[in-house]
Design an enzyme around this catalytic site. Sequence first.
Site, short mmCIF file in Angstrom:
data_model
loop_
_atom_site.label_atom_id
_atom_site.label_comp_id
_atom_site.label_asym_id
_atom_site.label_seq_id
_atom_site.Cartn_x
_atom_site.Cartn_y
_atom_site.Cartn_z
N SER A 168 0.82 -1.21 0.00
CA SER A 168 0.00 0.00 0.00
C SER A 168 0.86 1.27 0.00
O SER A 168 1.71 1.43 -0.86
CB SER A 168 -0.96 -0.05 1.18
N TRP A 179 -9.99 0.21 -4.80
CA TRP A 179 -9.41 1.53 -4.49
C TRP A 179 -7.99 1.63 -5.07
O TRP A 179 -7.57 2.69 -5.51
CB TRP A 179 -9.41 1.72 -2.97
N HIS A 214 -7.74 -5.68 0.65
CA HIS A 214 -6.50 -4.93 0.83
C HIS A 214 -5.76 -5.39 2.09
O HIS A 214 -6.21 -5.13 3.21
CB HIS A 214 -6.89 -3.45 0.98
#
Length: 409
Positions: free
Chosen positions: A248, A339, A389
């Site tokens: 991330s 996302w 995620h």
Amino acid sequence: MRMRFVLLASLSVMTIHAIEPYGIPDPLVMENGKPVREAAQWPARRAETLALFESGVYGKSPALPPWEQCQAETLFDKEAFAGKGRLREVIIHFPPSGTPPLHLLIAYPKTGKPVPSFVGLNFMGNHAAIADSQVRLSPAWIPSRGVGVVDNRATEAARGTDAASWPFALAIERGYAMATLYHGDIDPDRPDWKEGVHAAFFAAGQMEPGAGEWAGLAAWAWALRIAGSYLMAQPEFDPRRVCLMGHSRNGKTALWAGAQDERFALVVSNQSGCGGAALSRAGRGEQLADINTRFPHWFTSRFHAYNGKEAELPVDQHQLLALIAPRPVLVCSAEEDLWADPQGEFEACVAASPVYRLLGTDGFGATALPPLGELVRTTIGYHIRPGKHAVTAEDWKVFLDFADARLLK
Ligand code: GTR
């Protein structure tokens, strides 16, 4: 100007269905419009591409301190992992004075030979990466969402709470060292320029980085590179096989560190998304206006000028992958992590491939998103798994498989 932009669909007949024509910059056309046709011309294009990312995206970092000017002290180094490996924590001081030291936690196998290694930033402090009372409890600012974090400070209850992201025993079993450091050690993840490394470089009276000067992610990348210098200087670790991994925001950072620093052998980006492996022009998932509003301290202020104007960016993120060429880079996505735009991450791999091919590698071997769980093992690798995620031991197995395939050949 027009010469410099390509319709991505034209890169390969097979990509037409997978990729929209976003008009991303051609990584193999110089800013003056001249095409780059031979490998010998790449260093010049690489240099100007790097400069564009420095000036317009992450901000330019100070020169990395040479390792000889840094100091490392081992806090402990002990047998661990049921006798199969060792656990070490070191504190690293680096110039100029006034910079916060780094703490690097390293798990490594006892092979007696220099081993390949992965190094990556963690989100919550080294103490959260493993439940071990000897690991220093980070005194730095920590996000309040962390388990066992009270008033943004770690408590004993925080030990081991992020262990699922750091499967040290797995790395050891596979013959790799796994090292991690807390990004908040060098610069806490909030829009405050007083407490991190930046202040040590400010001119008199300066309160925040100027336009084009390093922001938060660049400082984290700088710390990662110093951690890399440490590993490369120790006999236990093979200096030619130090790999970067990041998840991330730390994945964006790992890519930027690997793009700048050619000493790293391989880079893994896990769900790095916007400002990482995903094409900004793709227009799905997180947009520049989202990221720059929620995290105003991550990128140079110049990047904010492109909020809602992605088409005007001087670079796109496939060129970040291209800066790593010809070294292996693995881009990993998760199906439900929209996302981070898995499709945009995949497309960046496709669009970086011509640079990798020019430099004599096999480039990127997929022309459409691979089935879930199937690793693309070309020099640009790609993997998408079901789920959300996160970075898990299952993800690490993929990273290690890719590293085995690319580095142990
Ligand atoms: C999100 C952010 C992403 C990604 C993620 C993370 O909130 O929008 O760009 O960095 O955080 O780091 O977990």
